[in-house]
Design an enzyme around this catalytic site. Structure first.
Site, PDB file in Angstrom:
ATOM      1  N   SER A 223      48.587 -47.778  -5.812  1.00 57.25           N
ATOM      2  CA  SER A 223      47.624 -48.670  -5.041  1.00 57.25           C
ATOM      3  C   SER A 223      46.908 -48.009  -3.953  1.00 57.25           C
ATOM      4  O   SER A 223      47.010 -46.774  -3.616  1.00 57.25           O
ATOM      5  CB  SER A 223      48.836 -49.731  -4.243  1.00 57.25           C
ATOM      6  OG  SER A 223      49.432 -49.061  -3.483  1.00 57.25           O
TER       7      SER A 223
ATOM      8  N   GLU B 105      44.584 -48.660  -0.471  1.00 59.33           N
ATOM      9  CA  GLU B 105      44.201 -49.388   0.599  1.00 59.33           C
ATOM     10  C   GLU B 105      42.768 -49.148   1.203  1.00 59.33           C
ATOM     11  O   GLU B 105      42.451 -48.289   1.406  1.00 59.33           O
ATOM     12  CB  GLU B 105      45.324 -49.049   1.697  1.00 59.33           C
ATOM     13  CG  GLU B 105      45.144 -49.825   2.895  1.00 59.33           C
ATOM     14  CD  GLU B 105      46.023 -49.683   3.947  1.00 59.33           C
ATOM     15  OE1 GLU B 105      47.695 -49.708   3.655  1.00 59.33           O
ATOM     16  OE2 GLU B 105      45.877 -49.556   5.236  1.00 59.33           O
TER      17      GLU B 105
ATOM     18  N   ASP C 270      49.078 -54.079  15.374  1.00 62.45           N
ATOM     19  CA  ASP C 270      49.006 -53.480  16.882  1.00 62.45           C
ATOM     20  C   ASP C 270      47.847 -54.159  17.725  1.00 62.45           C
ATOM     21  O   ASP C 270      46.842 -54.351  17.008  1.00 62.45           O
ATOM     22  CB  ASP C 270      48.881 -52.074  16.791  1.00 62.45           C
ATOM     23  CG  ASP C 270      49.718 -51.292  16.144  1.00 62.45           C
ATOM     24  OD1 ASP C 270      50.843 -51.388  16.762  1.00 62.45           O
ATOM     25  OD2 ASP C 270      49.634 -50.596  15.291  1.00 62.45           O
TER      26      ASP C 270
ATOM     27  N   PHE D  81      44.609 -40.194  14.111  1.00 61.52           N
ATOM     28  CA  PHE D  81      45.550 -41.146  13.468  1.00 61.52           C
ATOM     29  C   PHE D  81      47.096 -40.993  13.798  1.00 61.52           C
ATOM     30  O   PHE D  81      47.697 -41.872  14.083  1.00 61.52           O
ATOM     31  CB  PHE D  81      45.447 -41.240  12.019  1.00 61.52           C
ATOM     32  CG  PHE D  81      44.057 -41.796  11.653  1.00 61.52           C
ATOM     33  CD1 PHE D  81      43.375 -42.593  12.467  1.00 61.52           C
ATOM     34  CD2 PHE D  81      43.630 -41.419  10.372  1.00 61.52           C
ATOM     35  CE1 PHE D  81      42.238 -43.084  11.855  1.00 61.52           C
ATOM     36  CE2 PHE D  81      42.502 -42.099  10.013  1.00 61.52           C
ATOM     37  CZ  PHE D  81      41.751 -42.903  10.768  1.00 61.52           C
TER      38      PHE D  81
ATOM     39  N   HIS E 103      51.117 -45.098  -2.705  1.00 66.14           N
ATOM     40  CA  HIS E 103      49.851 -46.104  -1.915  1.00 66.14           C
ATOM     41  C   HIS E 103      49.202 -44.949  -1.250  1.00 66.14           C
ATOM     42  O   HIS E 103      49.719 -44.703  -0.141  1.00 66.14           O
ATOM     43  CB  HIS E 103      50.795 -46.858  -1.074  1.00 66.14           C
ATOM     44  CG  HIS E 103      49.797 -48.149  -0.329  1.00 66.14           C
ATOM     45  ND1 HIS E 103      49.304 -49.023  -0.905  1.00 66.14           N
ATOM     46  CD2 HIS E 103      49.377 -47.921   0.921  1.00 66.14           C
ATOM     47  CE1 HIS E 103      48.420 -49.759  -0.029  1.00 66.14           C
ATOM     48  NE2 HIS E 103      48.424 -49.225   1.122  1.00 66.14           N
TER      49      HIS E 103
HETATM   50  P1  FAD Z   1      57.625 -54.527  13.160  1.00 64.10           P
HETATM   51  O1  FAD Z   1      58.444 -54.540  11.959  1.00 64.10           O
HETATM   52  O2  FAD Z   1      57.730 -55.804  13.569  1.00 64.10           O
HETATM   53  O3  FAD Z   1      58.209 -53.311  14.122  1.00 64.10           O
HETATM   54  C1  FAD Z   1      57.618 -53.126  15.048  1.00 64.10           C
HETATM   55  C2  FAD Z   1      58.327 -52.577  16.361  1.00 64.10           C
HETATM   56  O4  FAD Z   1      59.232 -53.519  16.621  1.00 64.10           O
HETATM   57  C3  FAD Z   1      59.242 -51.365  15.581  1.00 64.10           C
HETATM   58  O5  FAD Z   1      59.455 -50.267  16.852  1.00 64.10           O
HETATM   59  C4  FAD Z   1      60.454 -51.967  15.373  1.00 64.10           C
HETATM   60  O6  FAD Z   1      61.688 -51.165  15.267  1.00 64.10           O
HETATM   61  C5  FAD Z   1      60.472 -53.003  16.511  1.00 64.10           C
HETATM   62  N1  FAD Z   1      61.297 -54.384  16.242  1.00 64.10           N
HETATM   63  C6  FAD Z   1      61.120 -54.947  15.152  1.00 64.10           C
HETATM   64  N2  FAD Z   1      62.000 -56.159  15.135  1.00 64.10           N
HETATM   65  C7  FAD Z   1      62.390 -56.108  16.431  1.00 64.10           C
HETATM   66  C8  FAD Z   1      63.185 -56.891  17.117  1.00 64.10           C
HETATM   67  N3  FAD Z   1      63.803 -58.261  16.741  1.00 64.10           N
HETATM   68  N4  FAD Z   1      63.725 -56.641  18.320  1.00 64.10           N
HETATM   69  C9  FAD Z   1      63.318 -55.673  18.848  1.00 64.10           C
HETATM   70  N5  FAD Z   1      62.547 -54.421  18.261  1.00 64.10           N
HETATM   71  C10 FAD Z   1      61.937 -54.964  17.034  1.00 64.10           C
HETATM   72  N6  FAD Z   1      48.248 -52.744  11.288  1.00 64.10           N
HETATM   73  C11 FAD Z   1      47.318 -53.744  11.388  1.00 64.10           C
HETATM   74  O7  FAD Z   1      46.979 -54.163  12.542  1.00 64.10           O
HETATM   75  N7  FAD Z   1      46.611 -54.250  10.157  1.00 64.10           N
HETATM   76  C12 FAD Z   1      46.889 -54.064   8.921  1.00 64.10           C
HETATM   77  O8  FAD Z   1      46.470 -54.276   7.861  1.00 64.10           O
HETATM   78  C13 FAD Z   1      48.206 -52.760   8.951  1.00 64.10           C
HETATM   79  N8  FAD Z   1      48.432 -52.344   7.670  1.00 64.10           N
HETATM   80  C14 FAD Z   1      49.496 -51.494   7.523  1.00 64.10           C
HETATM   81  C15 FAD Z   1      49.814 -50.965   6.265  1.00 64.10           C
HETATM   82  C16 FAD Z   1      51.028 -50.379   6.138  1.00 64.10           C
HETATM   83  C17 FAD Z   1      51.435 -49.773   4.838  1.00 64.10           C
HETATM   84  C18 FAD Z   1      51.650 -49.513   7.233  1.00 64.10           C
HETATM   85  C19 FAD Z   1      52.711 -48.697   7.173  1.00 64.10           C
HETATM   86  C20 FAD Z   1      51.108 -49.957   8.487  1.00 64.10           C
HETATM   87  C21 FAD Z   1      50.086 -51.007   8.686  1.00 64.10           C
HETATM   88  N9  FAD Z   1      49.576 -51.279   9.770  1.00 64.10           N
HETATM   89  C22 FAD Z   1      48.675 -52.228  10.137  1.00 64.10           C
HETATM   90  C23 FAD Z   1      50.161 -50.883  11.206  1.00 64.10           C
HETATM   91  C24 FAD Z   1      51.450 -51.695  11.698  1.00 64.10           C
HETATM   92  O9  FAD Z   1      50.950 -52.850  12.029  1.00 64.10           O
HETATM   93  C25 FAD Z   1      51.826 -50.998  13.078  1.00 64.10           C
HETATM   94  O10 FAD Z   1      52.458 -49.809  12.457  1.00 64.10           O
HETATM   95  C26 FAD Z   1      52.811 -51.875  13.846  1.00 64.10           C
HETATM   96  O11 FAD Z   1      52.956 -51.278  14.945  1.00 64.10           O
HETATM   97  C27 FAD Z   1      54.220 -52.322  13.193  1.00 64.10           C
HETATM   98  O12 FAD Z   1      53.954 -53.240  12.447  1.00 64.10           O
HETATM   99  P2  FAD Z   1      55.379 -53.318  11.489  1.00 64.10           P
HETATM  100  O13 FAD Z   1      54.903 -54.689  10.530  1.00 64.10           O
HETATM  101  O14 FAD Z   1      55.926 -52.487  11.038  1.00 64.10           O
HETATM  102  O15 FAD Z   1      56.251 -54.214  12.772  1.00 64.10           O
END
Ligand code: FAD
Length: 294
Positions: free
Chosen positions: A21, A23, A114, A222, A272
């Site tokens: 895939s 991105e 973020d 990055f 990916h």
């Molecule tokens: P989460 O899974 O919510 O985790 C975030 C942090 O919070 C982690 O440190 C986790 O351990 C902690 N955490 C989770 N749940 C809890 C809880 N209940 N209590 C306390 N701590 C908790 N960013 C963008 O803005 N747009 C995009 O399109 C985008 N695409 C991405 C695609 C991929 C494949 C990847 C790997 C990353 C992408 N990102 C994108 C970056 C991503 O949004 C960031 O890395 C962000 O900081 C974390 O997102 P997450 O969904 O992993 O968060």
């Protein structure tokens, strides 16, 4: 560690058969829109499983994601929109999911996102990605295949590796079907992460995120912000090339090809590619892998 199973990797002589895939981020200028059309035409020749389009990352707009996804869908390409928690409300996500569903999109990538400053997430109805996954499942049942992010080297804001793994499991338990990792250059980190998730009963496919190396300064920037380590030996070699882009490209291609081969050897469920809206590096990498599998 993931047991290296000779039967699980690609058979020699078949060419590359793993799911791929690619991105993209939504282009910010009319020239970028035109360029991305050419890039995806070229990448489409590699027959990827899908293309994905980021959401709100790097200052791009939500409308940009929607417009790019819709345009690609209209071209008949398989496309997966990312959705993040940042600045979204239940209502705006509901509308977005309904819009994608209406257009026949069957897969989304659910993230926390973020803040543009790089600060922790928030400023919306959902705090963490697991809440977004849970909401999407409750709203749309099994319509969407939901993918989430995974961090073999652990998310930079996590309290501990164990807590981060639990956060990952929480997203899967909330209804995620698969995951894509942050990019990494340490194969062992991926293998260990997959094993540890599996030991906790989590067996969704964990696709490896792959960042081709084309520019050292960009990669270093990055990596500092997302917590993906560039191993010292790679960093030192890249630094030593200075502005010699050709040496960076050739060395980067070797390093990332080797990494992908290690992943393929243990039966990684997919690769990916973070393309940064460029075709060349991904195509070159793909061809190298394909020729070595042929
Ligand atoms: P989460 O899974 O919510 O985790 C975030 C942090 O919070 C982690 O440190 C986790 O351990 C902690 N955490 C989770 N749940 C809890 C809880 N209940 N209590 C306390 N701590 C908790 N960013 C963008 O803005 N747009 C995009 O399109 C985008 N695409 C991405 C695609 C991929 C494949 C990847 C790997 C990353 C992408 N990102 C994108 C970056 C991503 O949004 C960031 O890395 C962000 O900081 C974390 O997102 P997450 O969904 O992993 O968060």
């Amino acid at each position: 560690m993931v047991a290296v199973d000779a039967d699980s990797g690609p058979a020699k002589g078949q060419g590359l058969t793993v799911n791929a895939s690619f991105e993209f981020f939504p282009p910010r200028t009319p020239e970028g829109v035109v360029k991305l059309r050419a890039v995806r035409r070229e990448l489409a020749t590699l027959k990827p499983e899908y293309f994905s389009v980021t959401f709100g990352a790097g200052g791009s707009t939500r409308e940009g994601t929607w417009n790019t996804v819709v345009e690609m869908q209209d071209e008949g390409l398989p496309v997966v929109p990312h959705i993040s928690c940042i600045g979204t409300t239940r209502e705006s996500v509901r509308t977005l999911l309904a819009g994608y569903r209406e257009r026949g999109v069957r897969r989304i990538l659910a993230l926390r996102g973020d803040m543009p400053s790089g600060a922790a997430g928030g400023a919306g109805d959902f705090r963490y990605a697991n809440e977004l996954v849970e909401f999407a499942r409750a709203e749309t049942g099994d319509w969407f295949h939901i993918t989430v992010a995974a961090y073999p080297e652990y998310h930079p804001q996590s309290h501990s590796p164990a807590a981060d793994l639990q956060s990952f499991i929480r997203k899967v338990n909330a209804g995620a079907d698969s995951a894509i990792t942050q990019y990494f250059y340490n194969f062992d980190a991926y293998a260990r992460f997959v094993d540890e998730a599996s030991a906790l009963g989590c067996n969704v496919p964990i696709v490896a995120g792959v960042m081709p190396i084309v520019s050292y300064t960009q990669l270093a920037r990055f990596s500092d912000s997302c917590g993906a380590e560039i191993p010292r030996w790679i960093r030192r070699r890249l630094e030593s090339f200075g502005d010699d882009r050709e040496s960076i490209r050739a060395f980067g291609l070797d390093v990332v090809t080797n990494l992908c081969e290690q992943l393929l050897a243990v039966g990684v469920p997919g690769l990916h590619f973070y393309t940064l809206n460029q075709a060349e590096a991904s195509v070159e990498l793909w061809k190298r892998l394909d020729s070595q599998a042929s």
